[in-house]
Scaffold this motif. Structure first.
Motif, PDB file in Angstrom:
ATOM      1  N   TRP A 150      37.633  29.297  24.114  1.00  0.00           N
ATOM      2  CA  TRP A 150      36.938  29.766  25.311  1.00  0.00           C
ATOM      3  C   TRP A 150      35.574  29.112  25.419  1.00  0.00           C
ATOM      4  CZ3 TRP A 150      37.393  33.121  21.090  1.00  0.00           C
ATOM      5  CH2 TRP A 150      36.223  33.619  20.551  1.00  0.00           C
TER       6      TRP A 150
ATOM      7  N   THR B 163      26.421  34.592  33.877  1.00  0.00           N
ATOM      8  CA  THR B 163      27.098  34.033  32.711  1.00  0.00           C
ATOM      9  C   THR B 163      27.045  34.930  31.483  1.00  0.00           C
ATOM     10  OG1 THR B 163      25.080  32.903  31.968  1.00  0.00           O
ATOM     11  CG2 THR B 163      26.535  31.698  33.486  1.00  0.00           C
TER      12      THR B 163
ATOM     13  N   GLY C  78      36.563  30.660  35.193  1.00  0.00           N
ATOM     14  CA  GLY C  78      37.378  30.476  34.006  1.00  0.00           C
ATOM     15  C   GLY C  78      38.805  30.910  34.258  1.00  0.00           C
ATOM     16  N   ASP C  79      39.640  30.751  33.263  1.00  0.00           N
ATOM     17  CA  ASP C  79      41.035  31.171  33.361  1.00  0.00           C
ATOM     18  C   ASP C  79      41.191  32.508  32.636  1.00  0.00           C
ATOM     19  OD1 ASP C  79      43.682  30.776  34.237  1.00  0.00           O
ATOM     20  OD2 ASP C  79      44.274  29.908  32.327  1.00  0.00           O
ATOM     21  N   HIS C  80      42.414  32.865  32.255  1.00  0.00           N
ATOM     22  CA  HIS C  80      42.681  34.095  31.500  1.00  0.00           C
ATOM     23  C   HIS C  80      43.479  33.747  30.256  1.00  0.00           C
ATOM     24  CE1 HIS C  80      42.366  38.388  31.267  1.00  0.00           C
ATOM     25  NE2 HIS C  80      42.060  38.498  32.537  1.00  0.00           N
TER      26      HIS C  80
ATOM     27  N   ASN D  58      35.204  32.355  29.022  1.00  0.00           N
ATOM     28  CA  ASN D  58      36.062  31.645  29.963  1.00  0.00           C
ATOM     29  C   ASN D  58      37.212  31.007  29.185  1.00  0.00           C
ATOM     30  OD1 ASN D  58      34.362  31.734  32.580  1.00  0.00           O
ATOM     31  ND2 ASN D  58      32.908  31.032  31.022  1.00  0.00           N
TER      32      ASN D  58
ATOM     33  N   VAL E 251      36.812  25.886  32.121  1.00  0.00           N
ATOM     34  CA  VAL E 251      35.832  26.440  33.049  1.00  0.00           C
ATOM     35  C   VAL E 251      35.458  25.371  34.073  1.00  0.00           C
ATOM     36  CG1 VAL E 251      33.824  25.823  31.612  1.00  0.00           C
ATOM     37  CG2 VAL E 251      33.646  27.725  33.248  1.00  0.00           C
TER      38      VAL E 251
END
Length: 556
Positions: free
Chosen positions: A151, A120, A104-106, A125, A129
């Motif tokens: 998210w 998980t 995932g990103d931030h 995420n 994702v």
């Protein structure tokens, strides 16, 4: 979009099982996710499952969610005319492949914590994702500029997308308007495409119109050796010294003046104090127009740092954001970004910067000032519950986007904007550059690989798809061994991304000057995008493909 044209995936791969169970339709060059199996909405503390009707509409009392095709995306539209709306959740059934990795990103900057994962449980995420099963990579995301905080969640039997529609710490009050909450996009890797390359291409799908610098960006910044103890003469002298190492006169570097130049609050006077009025310089600088001219005479382009939502120490209480945990220090009051008078002040500051002749502005702290939290603390929620800004009719994201767009409008076409501590997915398409990770350091080497190398390795796919990614400075000081800093310098200079150097004059020997001269020449040119070759197993990638060659680094 012809639903009869289904994507055909190899049945031998685990990601194929995931994709076929989620089910996609394809037309020409696009893919789109099918309607969700379940739709839920949150009002206050309560979650309600919505009942589907007419195929694409889901409702509970007067809350209604509509999912419809928007070109290559599935648009999510929400109405809730009488009750607060805190969130919407879409859920698709699938079996999570047992051997799959996901990334995932931030929310805003990263904090040395980006990595491919297997567990998980409880993982949010942000924004998008990627799921990889050793043979295929599936990508799920929302387009940039979304009007909700999004998210993705994974489990053994589901894929979920949560759209947070809070306004501050309370649910948004939409009234009679329809909220275009998000546009969902998907893709899978092409034949011969690595997960990194698929990630890079997918970023282009999520952001169709990035706003990019006209040329590669590089230059200097004083923060990691001055740490706010800067002044007019120090900036002038270091700019003149570093300009001697510049060889490309067609693409001039920037000299960015970091925190320490603006008027100080009387609570914290003198060096090390806190700036609270970014419309005028303090006594250490006196004349920012003159300093900008001196920087230009040295062959660099002037830039400066500012904190847009920082209120003055004697601010009218009616202009301030509500006090919450993380935003309750009386010495650091914060402006409410939904009040027009505050927006006008921020835009007026940019009028000064243009009059002074500055060509880059790095604005900072806005996510923290709006939410009271850094990105790493946004685990259970984005902010404290039970509060809202002056205008509760907009989601937090809409408030943030209004701020960003007003900054962009005020800066015009003559100023590049670097977003620091900005929501990355909201910065794309508005700002030319984004600081993608937390601070490196001129004091502690360990922060540089943790924050700098990690964020560059995992967010470099966003480069020139969202914005130009700034992995942060080389903190070149006498406190850090040159053999270590030289590696970070070499990686940045050859990555294709911006290069900024924060060089303490006392640390500049002949070896440093020679290396920086080469690095500046490299960073001034368009280069192939660097690729971390061991990013799927290494939190701080050591093996990189740079300009067609494999290069090994030692970050220990």
């Amino acid at each position: 979009m012809q639903r009869r044209h289904f994507l055909q995936f190899s049945a031998t791969t685990a990601v194929a099982v995931l994709l076929s169970r989620v089910t996609y339709a394809t037309s020409a060059q696009t893919t789109a996710i099918n309607l969700p199996n379940e739709v839920w909405a949150q009002s206050g503390d309560e979650w309600f499952q919505l009942k589907g009707s007419n195929g694409s509409k889901f409702s509970y009392q007067d809350i209604e969610v509509t999912v419809k095709t928007n070109g290559n995306a599935k648009g999510v539209y929400v109405t809730s005319p009488t009750v607060q709306l805190n969130a919407v959740r879409l859920k698709w059934a699938h079996n999570m492949p047992s051997n799959a990795l996901f990334l995932g990103d931030h929310w805003e900057r990263s904090y040395g914590d980006l990595q491919w994962k297997t567990n998980t449980s409880g993982v949010k995420n942000p924004w998008y994702v990627l799921i990889h099963d050793t043979k295929q990579t599936a990508c799920f995301g929302v387009k940039t500029g979304t009007n909700s905080i999004c998210w993705w969640g994974l489990s053994n039997d589901s894929l979920e997308l949560t759209l947070d529609t809070h306004s501050g710490g309370n649910g948004v009050m939409l009234g009679n308007r329809t909220l275009h909450a998000a546009d969902i996009v998907t893709t899978q890797n092409k034949s011969g495409e690595s997960p990194f390359q698929a990630d890079h291409r997918f970023c282009g799908i999520m952001c169709e119109k990035p706003r990019l610098p006209k040329q590669p960006v590089y230059g200097i910044n004083d923060w990691y050796f001055a740490y706010g103890r800067n002044n007019f003469d120090l900036i002038k002298q270091t700019t003149a010294a570093m300009s001697e190492l510049v060889t490309d006169t067609h693409n001039k570097p920037f000299s960015v003046i970091d925190a320490g130049w603006a008027t100080y609050s009387p609570y914290l006077p003198g060096d090390g104090g806190w700036n609270d009025d970014f419309s005028k310089p303090n006594d250490k600088f006196k004349d920012m127009h003159l300093l900008g001219d001196e920087i230009k005479k040295s062959g660099m382009r002037p830039g400066l740092w500012m904190r847009p939502l920082c209120a003055r120490h004697d601010e009218k209480p009616s202009l301030l954001a509500p006090k919450i945990k993380g935003r309750n220090n009386p010495k650091n009051p914060v402006l409410d970004p939904t009040i027009p008078e505050n927006v006008a002040r921020i835009k007026r500051n940019f009028d000064f910067y243009k009059d002074w002749g500055y060509e880059m502005v790095k604005h900072d702290f806005s996510t923290y000032d709006i939410t009271g939290r850094w990105g790493f603390a946004m685990k259970d929620s984005i902010t404290e519950p039970g509060w809202n800004f002056n205008d509760r009719s907009k989601t937090t994201v809409e408030i943030i986007l209004d701020l960003y767009r007003n900054i962009r409008d005020a800066a015009g076409d003559g100023i590049y904007i670097i977003g620091c501590n900005t929501m990355s997915h909201l910065s794309a398409g508005i700002f030319e550059l984004c600081r993608i990770g937390d601070d490196t350091s001129g004091n502690e080497w360990d922060r540089t690989p943790k924050m700098g190398v990690n964020t560059l390795g995992f967010r470099l796919p966003q480069h020139n798809k969202f914005y130009a990614v700034d992995g942060d400075c080389v903190g070149l000081t006498t406190k850090i061994e040159w053999s270590r800093n030289k590696q970070w310098l070499d990686l940045l200079a050859q990555s294709g991304a911006p290069l900024f150097i924060s060089a303490q004059p006392e640390a500049m020997g002949e070896a440093q000057k020679a290396a920086i001269k080469i690095a500046f020449a490299q960073a001034a040119k368009v280069q192939p995008l660097g690729e971390p070759l061991d990013w799927m197993t290494n939190l701080q990638p050591k093996k990189w493909k740079l300009n067609g060659k494999t290069v090994d680094f030692d970050w220990s």
